[in-house]
Design a protein around this motif. Structure first.
Motif, PDB file in Angstrom:
ATOM      1  N   SER A  60       0.874  -1.194   0.000  1.00  0.00           N
ATOM      2  CA  SER A  60       0.000   0.000   0.000  1.00  0.00           C
ATOM      3  C   SER A  60       0.907   1.239   0.000  1.00  0.00           C
ATOM      4  CB  SER A  60      -0.924  -0.007   1.214  1.00  0.00           C
ATOM      5  OG  SER A  60      -0.158   0.093   2.416  1.00  0.00           O
ATOM      6  N   ARG A  61       0.313   2.415   0.071  1.00  0.00           N
ATOM      7  CA  ARG A  61       1.097   3.665   0.128  1.00  0.00           C
ATOM      8  C   ARG A  61       0.604   4.481   1.321  1.00  0.00           C
ATOM      9  NH1 ARG A  61       4.369   4.435  -4.203  1.00  0.00           N
ATOM     10  NH2 ARG A  61       3.905   3.202  -6.091  1.00  0.00           N
ATOM     11  N   ASP A  62       1.576   5.146   1.923  1.00  0.00           N
ATOM     12  CA  ASP A  62       1.215   5.990   3.068  1.00  0.00           C
ATOM     13  C   ASP A  62       0.657   7.328   2.585  1.00  0.00           C
ATOM     14  OD1 ASP A  62       3.384   7.407   2.171  1.00  0.00           O
ATOM     15  OD2 ASP A  62       4.732   6.812   3.800  1.00  0.00           O
ATOM     16  N   GLY A  65       2.361   8.879  -0.217  1.00  0.00           N
ATOM     17  CA  GLY A  65       2.452   8.129  -1.471  1.00  0.00           C
ATOM     18  C   GLY A  65       3.639   7.215  -1.542  1.00  0.00           C
ATOM     19  N   VAL A  66       4.288   7.003  -0.387  1.00  0.00           N
ATOM     20  CA  VAL A  66       5.462   6.137  -0.362  1.00  0.00           C
ATOM     21  C   VAL A  66       5.026   4.698  -0.117  1.00  0.00           C
ATOM     22  CG1 VAL A  66       7.656   5.668   0.787  1.00  0.00           C
ATOM     23  CG2 VAL A  66       6.881   8.042   0.496  1.00  0.00           C
ATOM     24  N   LEU A  67       5.706   3.789  -0.763  1.00  0.00           N
ATOM     25  CA  LEU A  67       5.378   2.364  -0.634  1.00  0.00           C
ATOM     26  C   LEU A  67       5.565   1.901   0.791  1.00  0.00           C
ATOM     27  CD1 LEU A  67       4.765  -0.433  -2.005  1.00  0.00           C
ATOM     28  CD2 LEU A  67       7.252  -0.682  -2.230  1.00  0.00           C
ATOM     29  N   GLU A  68       4.587   1.101   1.288  1.00  0.00           N
ATOM     30  CA  GLU A  68       4.712   0.473   2.587  1.00  0.00           C
ATOM     31  C   GLU A  68       4.028  -0.895   2.549  1.00  0.00           C
ATOM     32  OE1 GLU A  68       2.726   2.665   5.605  1.00  0.00           O
ATOM     33  OE2 GLU A  68       0.744   2.452   4.681  1.00  0.00           O
ATOM     34  N   SER A  91       9.263  -0.150  -5.294  1.00  0.00           N
ATOM     35  CA  SER A  91       8.364   0.323  -6.356  1.00  0.00           C
ATOM     36  C   SER A  91       9.202   0.862  -7.506  1.00  0.00           C
ATOM     37  CB  SER A  91       7.438   1.410  -5.794  1.00  0.00           C
ATOM     38  OG  SER A  91       8.203   2.506  -5.306  1.00  0.00           O
ATOM     39  N   VAL A 140      -1.256  -1.155  -5.692  1.00  0.00           N
ATOM     40  CA  VAL A 140      -0.624   0.154  -5.869  1.00  0.00           C
ATOM     41  C   VAL A 140       0.371   0.132  -7.028  1.00  0.00           C
ATOM     42  CG1 VAL A 140      -0.950   0.784  -3.449  1.00  0.00           C
ATOM     43  CG2 VAL A 140       1.132  -0.425  -4.148  1.00  0.00           C
TER      44      VAL A 140
END
Length: 444
Positions: A60-62, A65-68, A91, A140
């Motif tokens: 998902s993204r925080d 918009g950063v990948l997590e 990503s 995502v």
């Protein structure tokens, strides 16, 4: 009573056996390829789908918009079951998330994972660790995953076998229907000559001793059967000719003692005993002549002459009219046409019509009329006004030596000979009988 088993279908037998062979070959090839692939591909291949699925479900993204990666149950279970697991998920923009201690040999690759779509990394002098880079589609977007520490988990062979199912499934889907479509045509073509021979065998007539089945063009596997069948026909012909010669010789040999007996009896003084003996000798002479006629007709099947059925029937009536009249009958002849020609054997047809008239004389009880007629459809009929023949006997009277009553005059060969002569001429015999009389017809 045991029910008769139907003959197995060669088409079905070949189809399912070839299907088994195809399935076995495909299975052997696929198993061999999977075994070979398991020796050269990464040991991590058995865990690629497991790791990729767990990370894809957790990606998902925080807020920025950063990948997590969220701690989903699937991802948690993956970590718990694989204590040595480590991974780096990146990503395409270079953002990454890692888990576990990354071996030093692969630490420098962590920030480059997003550049690789697929990779098998091993053989480093710095570590025995096997690493794999794989791609996973997530909610995502695409995520590139570098992972390791699971080389000892799962079976690479089974994983490869599961992945290759589109190959063998599609191959079987094409091959099996093709077998069931192609095999009938192949079998039909291969056995077409055998079918021709079978049809020819079905047309073999008992009296045509020179008939043999052709071997040319027959498959090598079937030709011994055809050869054996021809050998059986040879042996049957030899025995049949022995029987024919014996019966003809016996009938000829009987003539002389019968003639001697008749001469001696005729020299006896008049009386009931002399008359009974003369009747018995006459009956014996008729039997010998019928046996001779029966065998002569059995051997004479040439029908090259053009014969007139009207003339044959008229001649038979003229020859036997004195005997019929002396026995108490009226006898008549009628024809719908002046001439009716057919291909045939005149002496044989003459014997057939004469036998029908004699049969009417013997069984008509000495009263009424015997009518002989020829119709335009090729039928020669003899009608009497006797007591008739019971229905249960009407088929049997055409069998050799069969008599309706044991004390009947004659040997029971007359109607059998008629049926045989008609069959030799491609015709048949019919009978209509009731208490008002009997009508027997030869239809050519």
């Amino acid at each position: 009573m045991v029910a008769a088993k139907s003959n197995p279908s060669l088409w079905w037998k070949l189809s399912w056996q070839l299907s088994l062979v195809i399935v076995a070959v495909v299975a052997a090839v696929m198993l061999g390829l999977c075994v070979w692939a398991a020796t050269i591909m990464s040991p991590n291949i058995a865990m690629e789908d497991v790791v990729g699925s767990a990370i894809a479900g957790a990606a998902s993204r925080d807020g920025r918009g950063v990948l997590e990666l969220k701690e989903t149950p699937e991802l948690r279970e993956l970590k718990e079951q694989n204590g040595s697991l480590w991974y780096v998920a990146a990503s395409p923009d270079g953002a990454s998330v890692s888990f576990g201690p990354i071996p030093s040999a692969y630490a420098e690759l962590a920030h480059l994972v997003h550049l690789f779509d697929d990779a098998d990394i091993r053989g480093s002098a710095l570590t025995d660790e096997v690493a794999t880079i794989d791609s996973a589609d997530t909610a995502v977007g695409e995520v590139r995953i570098l992972f390791g520490g699971v080389a000892d988990r799962g079976s690479p062979f089974l994983a490869l076998l599961a992945r290759s199912y589109p190959i063998y499934a599609s191959l079987l889907a094409v091959a099996l229907p093709a077998i069931f479509l192609a095999v009938p045509r192949i079998v039909r073509h291969a056995l077409s000559r055998v079918s021709d021979v079978a049809e020819r065998a079905a047309r073999i007539e008992p009296r045509r001793h020179d008939t043999r089945l052709p071997v040319d063009g027959i498959p090598a596997e079937v030709s011994p059967l055809v050869t054996a069948f021809n050998g059986t026909l040879d042996r049957l012909e030899i025995e049949a000719r022995k029987r024919e010669r014996f019966l003809v010789d016996a009938a000829h040999e009987l003539r002389t003692p019968i003639a001697i007996m008749q001469t001696r009896i005729e020299g006896m003084s008049e009386g009931p005993e002399r008359r009974r003996l003369l009747d018995d000798v006459a009956r014996l002479a008729d039997t010998a002549e019928q046996l001779l006629d029966f065998e002569r007709n059995d051997q004479a099947t040439e029908l090259g002459d053009l014969v007139d059925l009207v003339e044959i029937a008229r001649t038979a009536v003229a020859d036997l009219a004195p005997i019929a009249i002396a026995a108490g009958y009226q006898i008549s002849f009628h024809s719908d046409v002046e001439m009716l020609e057919r291909d045939g054997n005149a002496p044989a047809l003459g014997r057939a019509v004469s036998n029908l008239i004699r049969n009417a004389i013997d069984h008509g009880e000495g009263k009424g009329e015997i009518a002989v007629s020829v119709s335009t459809d090729g039928a020669v009929a003899v009608t009497d006004q006797g007591p008739g023949i019971p229905v249960e006997h009407q088929e049997l009277v055409f069998e050799p030596f069969y008599r309706v009553t044991p004390k009947s005059r004659g040997a029971g060969l007359g109607l059998s000979l008629v049926k045989q002569i008609a069959a030799n001429h491609g015709g048949h015999v019919t009978m209509e009988s009731d208490r008002q009389g009997t009508r027997v017809s030869i239809l050519l």
